[in-house]
Design a protein around this motif. Structure first.
Motif, PDB file in Angstrom:
ATOM      1  N   THR A  13       4.274   6.298 -27.135  1.00 15.67           N
ATOM      2  CA  THR A  13       4.212   5.780 -25.767  1.00 15.67           C
ATOM      3  C   THR A  13       3.091   4.744 -25.675  1.00 15.67           C
ATOM      4  O   THR A  13       2.253   4.639 -26.569  1.00 15.67           O
ATOM      5  CB  THR A  13       3.978   6.927 -24.770  1.00 15.67           C
ATOM      6  OG1 THR A  13       2.796   7.650 -25.152  1.00 15.67           O
ATOM      7  CG2 THR A  13       5.169   7.871 -24.743  1.00 15.67           C
ATOM      8  N   PRO A  14       3.034   3.958 -24.601  1.00 13.91           N
ATOM      9  CA  PRO A  14       2.028   2.898 -24.498  1.00 13.91           C
ATOM     10  C   PRO A  14       0.597   3.430 -24.540  1.00 13.91           C
ATOM     11  O   PRO A  14       0.316   4.532 -24.068  1.00 13.91           O
ATOM     12  CB  PRO A  14       2.331   2.248 -23.148  1.00 13.91           C
ATOM     13  CG  PRO A  14       3.780   2.524 -22.914  1.00 13.91           C
ATOM     14  CD  PRO A  14       4.007   3.899 -23.491  1.00 13.91           C
ATOM     15  N   HIS A  42       0.068  13.568 -16.913  1.00 13.74           N
ATOM     16  CA  HIS A  42       0.024  12.186 -17.380  1.00 13.74           C
ATOM     17  C   HIS A  42       1.426  11.689 -17.723  1.00 13.74           C
ATOM     18  O   HIS A  42       1.828  10.580 -17.330  1.00 13.74           O
ATOM     19  CB  HIS A  42      -0.890  12.104 -18.606  1.00 13.74           C
ATOM     20  CG  HIS A  42      -1.048  10.729 -19.157  1.00 13.74           C
ATOM     21  ND1 HIS A  42      -2.075   9.884 -18.796  1.00 13.74           N
ATOM     22  CD2 HIS A  42      -0.294  10.027 -20.052  1.00 13.74           C
ATOM     23  CE1 HIS A  42      -1.951   8.741 -19.428  1.00 13.74           C
ATOM     24  NE2 HIS A  42      -0.878   8.802 -20.204  1.00 13.74           N
ATOM     25  N   THR A  43       2.175  12.498 -18.450  1.00 11.58           N
ATOM     26  CA  THR A  43       3.514  12.081 -18.875  1.00 11.58           C
ATOM     27  C   THR A  43       4.459  11.984 -17.685  1.00 11.58           C
ATOM     28  O   THR A  43       5.324  11.100 -17.632  1.00 11.58           O
ATOM     29  CB  THR A  43       4.067  13.062 -19.922  1.00 11.58           C
ATOM     30  OG1 THR A  43       3.189  13.059 -21.057  1.00 11.58           O
ATOM     31  CG2 THR A  43       5.463  12.661 -20.375  1.00 11.58           C
ATOM     32  N   ARG A  44       4.301  12.863 -16.699  1.00 13.90           N
ATOM     33  CA  ARG A  44       5.155  12.787 -15.506  1.00 13.90           C
ATOM     34  C   ARG A  44       4.950  11.450 -14.787  1.00 13.90           C
ATOM     35  O   ARG A  44       5.919  10.839 -14.301  1.00 13.90           O
ATOM     36  CB  ARG A  44       4.845  13.946 -14.565  1.00 13.90           C
ATOM     37  CG  ARG A  44       5.812  14.021 -13.378  1.00 13.90           C
ATOM     38  CD  ARG A  44       5.626  15.294 -12.571  1.00 13.90           C
ATOM     39  NE  ARG A  44       6.216  16.445 -13.268  1.00 13.90           N
ATOM     40  CZ  ARG A  44       5.502  17.427 -13.807  1.00 13.90           C
ATOM     41  NH1 ARG A  44       4.174  17.415 -13.744  1.00 13.90           N
ATOM     42  NH2 ARG A  44       6.089  18.440 -14.408  1.00 13.90           N
ATOM     43  N   GLN A  45       3.724  10.963 -14.742  1.00 13.03           N
ATOM     44  CA  GLN A  45       3.457   9.660 -14.130  1.00 13.03           C
ATOM     45  C   GLN A  45       4.123   8.537 -14.923  1.00 13.03           C
ATOM     46  O   GLN A  45       4.677   7.597 -14.336  1.00 13.03           O
ATOM     47  CB  GLN A  45       1.948   9.423 -14.043  1.00 13.03           C
ATOM     48  CG  GLN A  45       1.237  10.323 -13.044  1.00 13.03           C
ATOM     49  CD  GLN A  45      -0.267  10.098 -13.037  1.00 13.03           C
ATOM     50  OE1 GLN A  45      -0.819   9.439 -13.909  1.00 13.03           O
ATOM     51  NE2 GLN A  45      -0.944  10.654 -12.045  1.00 13.03           N
ATOM     52  N   LEU A  46       4.057   8.639 -16.252  1.00 23.82           N
ATOM     53  CA  LEU A  46       4.703   7.619 -17.096  1.00 23.82           C
ATOM     54  C   LEU A  46       6.205   7.609 -16.861  1.00 23.82           C
ATOM     55  O   LEU A  46       6.811   6.545 -16.651  1.00 23.82           O
ATOM     56  CB  LEU A  46       4.399   7.904 -18.567  1.00 23.82           C
ATOM     57  CG  LEU A  46       5.136   7.015 -19.580  1.00 23.82           C
ATOM     58  CD1 LEU A  46       4.616   5.582 -19.523  1.00 23.82           C
ATOM     59  CD2 LEU A  46       4.998   7.572 -20.999  1.00 23.82           C
ATOM     60  N   ALA A  87      -1.071   9.045 -25.069  1.00 30.71           N
ATOM     61  CA  ALA A  87      -0.928   7.607 -25.302  1.00 30.71           C
ATOM     62  C   ALA A  87      -0.802   7.364 -26.789  1.00 30.71           C
ATOM     63  O   ALA A  87      -1.453   8.030 -27.594  1.00 30.71           O
ATOM     64  CB  ALA A  87      -2.129   6.845 -24.748  1.00 30.71           C
ATOM     65  N   GLY A  88       0.036   6.405 -27.144  1.00 29.37           N
ATOM     66  CA  GLY A  88       0.159   6.024 -28.547  1.00 29.37           C
ATOM     67  C   GLY A  88       1.114   6.911 -29.323  1.00 29.37           C
ATOM     68  O   GLY A  88       2.021   7.537 -28.774  1.00 29.37           O
ATOM     69  N   THR A  89       0.900   6.962 -30.641  1.00 29.63           N
ATOM     70  CA  THR A  89       1.779   7.691 -31.545  1.00 29.63           C
ATOM     71  C   THR A  89       1.319   9.139 -31.686  1.00 29.63           C
ATOM     72  O   THR A  89       0.156   9.370 -32.038  1.00 29.63           O
ATOM     73  CB  THR A  89       1.807   7.015 -32.923  1.00 29.63           C
ATOM     74  OG1 THR A  89       2.292   5.676 -32.774  1.00 29.63           O
ATOM     75  CG2 THR A  89       2.705   7.766 -33.892  1.00 29.63           C
ATOM     76  N   PRO A  90       2.184  10.110 -31.410  1.00 26.76           N
ATOM     77  CA  PRO A  90       1.779  11.516 -31.550  1.00 26.76           C
ATOM     78  C   PRO A  90       1.261  11.834 -32.951  1.00 26.76           C
ATOM     79  O   PRO A  90       1.653  11.195 -33.935  1.00 26.76           O
ATOM     80  CB  PRO A  90       3.085  12.275 -31.271  1.00 26.76           C
ATOM     81  CG  PRO A  90       3.872  11.360 -30.404  1.00 26.76           C
ATOM     82  CD  PRO A  90       3.553   9.976 -30.903  1.00 26.76           C
ATOM     83  N   LEU A  91       0.359  12.818 -33.007  1.00 29.00           N
ATOM     84  CA  LEU A  91      -0.250  13.327 -34.226  1.00 29.00           C
ATOM     85  C   LEU A  91      -1.368  12.445 -34.774  1.00 29.00           C
ATOM     86  O   LEU A  91      -2.054  12.834 -35.706  1.00 29.00           O
ATOM     87  CB  LEU A  91       0.765  13.595 -35.344  1.00 29.00           C
ATOM     88  CG  LEU A  91       1.520  14.922 -35.222  1.00 29.00           C
ATOM     89  CD1 LEU A  91       2.589  14.856 -34.146  1.00 29.00           C
ATOM     90  CD2 LEU A  91       2.132  15.302 -36.551  1.00 29.00           C
ATOM     91  N   CYS A 117       0.113   2.234 -31.437  1.00 28.25           N
ATOM     92  CA  CYS A 117      -0.899   3.083 -32.054  1.00 28.25           C
ATOM     93  C   CYS A 117      -2.209   2.315 -31.994  1.00 28.25           C
ATOM     94  O   CYS A 117      -2.303   1.197 -32.516  1.00 28.25           O
ATOM     95  CB  CYS A 117      -0.531   3.409 -33.499  1.00 28.25           C
ATOM     96  SG  CYS A 117      -1.809   4.327 -34.399  1.00 28.25           S
ATOM     97  N   ALA A 118      -3.223   2.880 -31.354  1.00 25.51           N
ATOM     98  CA  ALA A 118      -4.472   2.156 -31.141  1.00 25.51           C
ATOM     99  C   ALA A 118      -5.127   1.763 -32.460  1.00 25.51           C
ATOM    100  O   ALA A 118      -5.682   0.662 -32.577  1.00 25.51           O
ATOM    101  CB  ALA A 118      -5.431   3.009 -30.307  1.00 25.51           C
ATOM    102  N   ALA A 119      -5.085   2.640 -33.458  1.00 30.58           N
ATOM    103  CA  ALA A 119      -5.720   2.328 -34.744  1.00 30.58           C
ATOM    104  C   ALA A 119      -5.083   1.111 -35.389  1.00 30.58           C
ATOM    105  O   ALA A 119      -5.779   0.203 -35.879  1.00 30.58           O
ATOM    106  CB  ALA A 119      -5.629   3.539 -35.669  1.00 30.58           C
ATOM    107  N   ILE A 120      -3.763   1.058 -35.410  1.00 26.87           N
ATOM    108  CA  ILE A 120      -3.054  -0.060 -36.031  1.00 26.87           C
ATOM    109  C   ILE A 120      -3.216  -1.324 -35.194  1.00 26.87           C
ATOM    110  O   ILE A 120      -3.359  -2.428 -35.735  1.00 26.87           O
ATOM    111  CB  ILE A 120      -1.570   0.282 -36.225  1.00 26.87           C
ATOM    112  CG1 ILE A 120      -1.428   1.517 -37.123  1.00 26.87           C
ATOM    113  CG2 ILE A 120      -0.813  -0.889 -36.833  1.00 26.87           C
ATOM    114  CD1 ILE A 120      -2.079   1.389 -38.489  1.00 26.87           C
ATOM    115  N   ALA A 121      -3.200  -1.182 -33.871  1.00 23.06           N
ATOM    116  CA  ALA A 121      -3.398  -2.345 -33.005  1.00 23.06           C
ATOM    117  C   ALA A 121      -4.756  -2.984 -33.263  1.00 23.06           C
ATOM    118  O   ALA A 121      -4.879  -4.215 -33.360  1.00 23.06           O
ATOM    119  CB  ALA A 121      -3.270  -1.930 -31.540  1.00 23.06           C
ATOM    120  N   ALA A 122      -5.806  -2.157 -33.369  1.00 23.61           N
ATOM    121  CA  ALA A 122      -7.144  -2.687 -33.639  1.00 23.61           C
ATOM    122  C   ALA A 122      -7.209  -3.334 -35.015  1.00 23.61           C
ATOM    123  O   ALA A 122      -7.774  -4.426 -35.183  1.00 23.61           O
ATOM    124  CB  ALA A 122      -8.176  -1.570 -33.525  1.00 23.61           C
TER     125      ALA A 122
END
Length: 274
Positions: A13-14, A42-46, A87-91, A117-122
């Motif tokens: 997810t974003p 959080h997910t219900r809002q998404l 947020a991002g990729t689970p696990l 995925c925040a790590a890959i985006a960075a």
């Protein structure tokens, strides 16, 4: 005849910008029987943002062991599910691996629905070597344990990727500058894909000074990307610092530096100024 088993979809997810939810991810979230979420609020809002009404089940670090068996039985009975994190990729520094492992052991199909995925985006915007990297997630919260972990990573030649929180970012940068050296190149990515996104680059010492001087740079969620130690002299210095840090509590500083230099091949003055 029993119904065919369902599928467990692992859905990214974003991490900030809602436009990053893929059409495939949205379709999966619309059509599964159940969404397993780290935080259902959080997910219900998404989901509401996209007009999706879906059954939700909380799955987090405190209940995953007890919930996994029940969820696998439902999958065996033919239900399909989506696993999401906040947020991002689970696990990736998030819960879920116990459910995944239990599902795979039960012969359930587990299908990835990739995305943010925040790590890959960075890493993609850091401008540091990305052909080989090591993801370390969150460092220990306690100062001593954090320093110990960094000492063990000081000689790592691969690019290092860390997550950090707002209330520890200054201490984390301070420890990295002390252990890796203030001149080690790094990138600090803050609030990726969000309104106040910033990506700062420079030596660790400079990044520390910028964050200390600007309160805005101490807010939000952080990814730290740090250049690896390299394969030659820099790696020797990093290894020397690691050995010195292990010896220093037990020996006089000059003796610890002398032994660390002999063991690592690093110059003694790079380890201890005396």
């Amino acid at each position: 005849m029993s119904a065919p088993a369902g599928t467990l979809h692992v859905v990214a997810t974003p991490i900030g910008h809602l436009g990053d939810l893929s059409p495939r991810a949205l379709e999966v979230l619309r059509t599964v029987d159940l969404v397993c979420a780290e935080d259902t609020r959080h997910t219900r809002q998404l989901l509401a943002h996209f007009g999706v009404e879906q059954a939700l089940q909380a799955l987090h670090q405190h209940n995953e062991d007890t919930q996994a068996a029940n969820l696998v039985e439902r999958l065996r009975a033919g239900e399909s599910m989506a696993l999401v994190s906040d947020a991002g990729t689970p696990l990736v520094s998030d819960p879920g691996f116990r459910l995944i492992r239990a599902a795979r052991e039960a012969g359930i199909r587990v299908s990835p629905v990739p995305g943010a995925c925040a790590a890959i985006a960075a890493l993609s915007v850091a401008g540091l070597a990305s052909d080989r990297f090591a993801f370390e997630g969150f460092l220990p919260a306690k100062a001593g344990a954090r320093r110990d972990r960094l000492v063990r990573l000081a000689g790592e030649p691969r690019t290092l990727v860390f997550y950090e929180s707002a209330h520890r970012i200054v201490e984390c940068l301070d420890d990295m500058a002390a252990v890796f050296g203030r001149e080690r190149p790094a990138v600090l990515a803050r609030e990726l894909t969000k309104l106040f996104e910033t990506v700062l680059d420079g030596p660790l010492g400079t990044l520390l000074e910028r964050v200390e001087a600007d309160a805005d740079q101490r807010k939000g969620e952080f990814v730290l990307v740090v250049q690896g130690a390299g394969e030659d002299g820099e790696a020797q210095v990093a290894e020397g610092r690691r050995v010195y840090a292990l010896l220093a509590p037990h020996l006089p500083p000059s003796t610890a530096a002398k032994l660390a230099a002999e063991l690592s091949g690093a110059p003694r003055k790079a380890l201890y100024g005396g």
